[in-house]
Motif scaffolding. Structure first.
Motif, PDB file in Angstrom:
ATOM      1  N   GLU A 182     158.471  60.136  83.609  1.00 30.56           N
ATOM      2  CA  GLU A 182     158.159  59.081  84.911  1.00 30.56           C
ATOM      3  C   GLU A 182     159.320  58.179  84.720  1.00 30.56           C
ATOM      4  OE1 GLU A 182     154.266  56.411  85.625  1.00 30.56           O
ATOM      5  OE2 GLU A 182     155.637  55.644  83.877  1.00 30.56           O
TER       6      GLU A 182
ATOM      7  N   LEU B 253     158.744  58.707  90.132  1.00 33.74           N
ATOM      8  CA  LEU B 253     159.623  57.856  90.387  1.00 33.74           C
ATOM      9  C   LEU B 253     158.792  56.583  90.454  1.00 33.74           C
ATOM     10  CD1 LEU B 253     162.174  59.630  92.373  1.00 33.74           C
ATOM     11  CD2 LEU B 253     162.278  59.030  90.183  1.00 33.74           C
TER      12      LEU B 253
ATOM     13  N   SER C  65     156.086  54.366  94.437  1.00 40.17           N
ATOM     14  CA  SER C  65     156.192  55.566  93.561  1.00 40.17           C
ATOM     15  C   SER C  65     156.102  56.594  94.558  1.00 40.17           C
ATOM     16  CB  SER C  65     155.067  55.535  92.537  1.00 40.17           C
ATOM     17  OG  SER C  65     153.797  55.782  93.161  1.00 40.17           O
TER      18      SER C  65
ATOM     19  N   TYR D  93     169.541  58.715  90.386  1.00 40.13           N
ATOM     20  CA  TYR D  93     169.526  57.645  91.025  1.00 40.13           C
ATOM     21  C   TYR D  93     170.467  57.704  92.445  1.00 40.13           C
ATOM     22  CZ  TYR D  93     170.069  52.919  92.855  1.00 40.13           C
ATOM     23  OH  TYR D  93     170.280  51.810  93.756  1.00 40.13           O
TER      24      TYR D  93
ATOM     25  N   TYR E  73     159.438  52.682  91.856  1.00 36.32           N
ATOM     26  CA  TYR E  73     160.387  51.563  92.506  1.00 36.32           C
ATOM     27  C   TYR E  73     159.853  50.313  92.216  1.00 36.32           C
ATOM     28  CZ  TYR E  73     162.231  55.782  94.465  1.00 36.32           C
ATOM     29  OH  TYR E  73     162.556  57.095  94.743  1.00 36.32           O
TER      30      TYR E  73
END
Lengths: 80, 146, 146, 80
Positions: free
Chosen positions: D70, D6, D20, D34, D8
């Protein structure tokens, strides 16, 4: 009878063969002065396509010709 | 905002220094800057152009250009603006005119810049003389019946 | 007209070199050039700003920015265009973004330049973090209910 | 079970406290992923204010979560 300096630009200068001249005129208004010079130099442009300036400021064609003034005929502009 | 006595329009016989003009328009309140440059093109209305020169009635051109820029600032609320127009001999690619405007926001910067160049082109006594590659040359007097 | 392989959008950690970008857009057919710069202002929505930084999702920002500039050229017929957006720490007066467009005529140059900056602001993943003089700071996420 | 990385950005990164992370998730779609992370990190932004990207390209919230991908959550942008 008024004595005036004339400035010619762009195609008017080419047609007149000079950038400026001093003339004596009995023309009552600036429009009549242009017609007088148009006949003399064979300018192609009609008066309604031009603007006129006196002593460095825009003027109206119906304004009287002032003795001792500097008159510029402004053909359609193309800057930019 | 803007210094009322500063000159904001000039006719120049020398190449235009755009970076110096831009620097004059920096303001801490300005978030947006729009600029326009007119460049000499290699063609006009289908005719190949080899070069050109501009001529101005300098005294009246500078007075009228100054009026245009001031009027633009009053109408729009832009922070500052200036314009320089080149005269003399120019080659393809040379800069013929530069307009820059700084403003708080981009809408005003774009609209004011556009308004100034439109008015300059229609009101300021400057004339373009083009030389064509076929050997002919001509003054441009827009609106003329050919 | 424009080289299909050339990069026309970049995220930059270094100050933007506007003169070099402008030079890339010169074309013999171009009669008009419009540019936009976003500058860091000393205020935003009434709050005094001391400085800011921009952060980007660089890979996606460059891909999306490239799509915007190419789409702009296809839609408008402008000759060339490019855009660079700064990231990192910026001070008041620093250039945050530069957009330039060359075209045959000024209408297309202005409209395309405006369209690009509007799209960049709404679509490209870049975020502004403002530091206010009152000591607070905040990420700007437009549309957020405060 | 899918393993995803992830990313951010901006206020999401500040709220998560990291740029991340790698997570395992059973979320069927990106929107559910989410919501899962929103509960964990206390994100203030509703899903409908965000966009989402997978492997560097914009994606749809209803897309399935792909193992090994990703995922980036894109808060409202403010460039320019």
């Amino acid at each position: 009878m008024a004595q005036v300096s004339l400035l010619y630009f762009a195609s008017l200068r080419d047609a007149a063969g000079m950038a400026s001249e001093a003339v004596e005129t009995q023309a009552p208004a600036l429009s009549a002065l242009y017609e007088e010079l148009r006949r003399r130099h064979g300018f192609a442009l009609d008066v309604d396509r031009l603007r006129v300036a006196v002593d460095g400021e825009f003027a109206r064609w119906e304004d009287a010709v002032r003795d001792g003034s500097e008159v510029a005929f402004i053909p359609p502009v193309s800057g930019g | 905002m803007s210094d009322a006595s500063a000159k904001r329009f000039a006719i120049s016989g020398d190449p235009i220094d755009a970076a110096a003009l831009r620097a004059r328009l920096l303001h801490d309140q300005a978030g947006a800057f729009a600029a326009f440059e007119g460049w000499v093109r290699n063609h006009n209305e289908g005719r190949p152009v080899g070069g050109l020169h501009y001529e101005a009635y300098t005294a009246l051109a500078e007075a009228e250009g100054e009026r245009i820029v001031r009027e633009a600032l009053e109408r729009s609320g832009a922070l500052d603006a200036c314009c320089v127009h080149r005269v003399g001999e120019l080659a393809i690619g040379d800069m013929a005119v530069w307009v820059g405007v700084s403003a708080a926001h981009r809408g005003v910067a774009f609209d004011t810049c556009r308004w100034i160049i439109d008015e300059v082109k229609s009101r300021v006594p400057i004339w373009k003389h083009e030389r064509y590659l076929d050997g002919q040359s001509d003054w441009l007097h827009p609106g003329r019946a050919e």
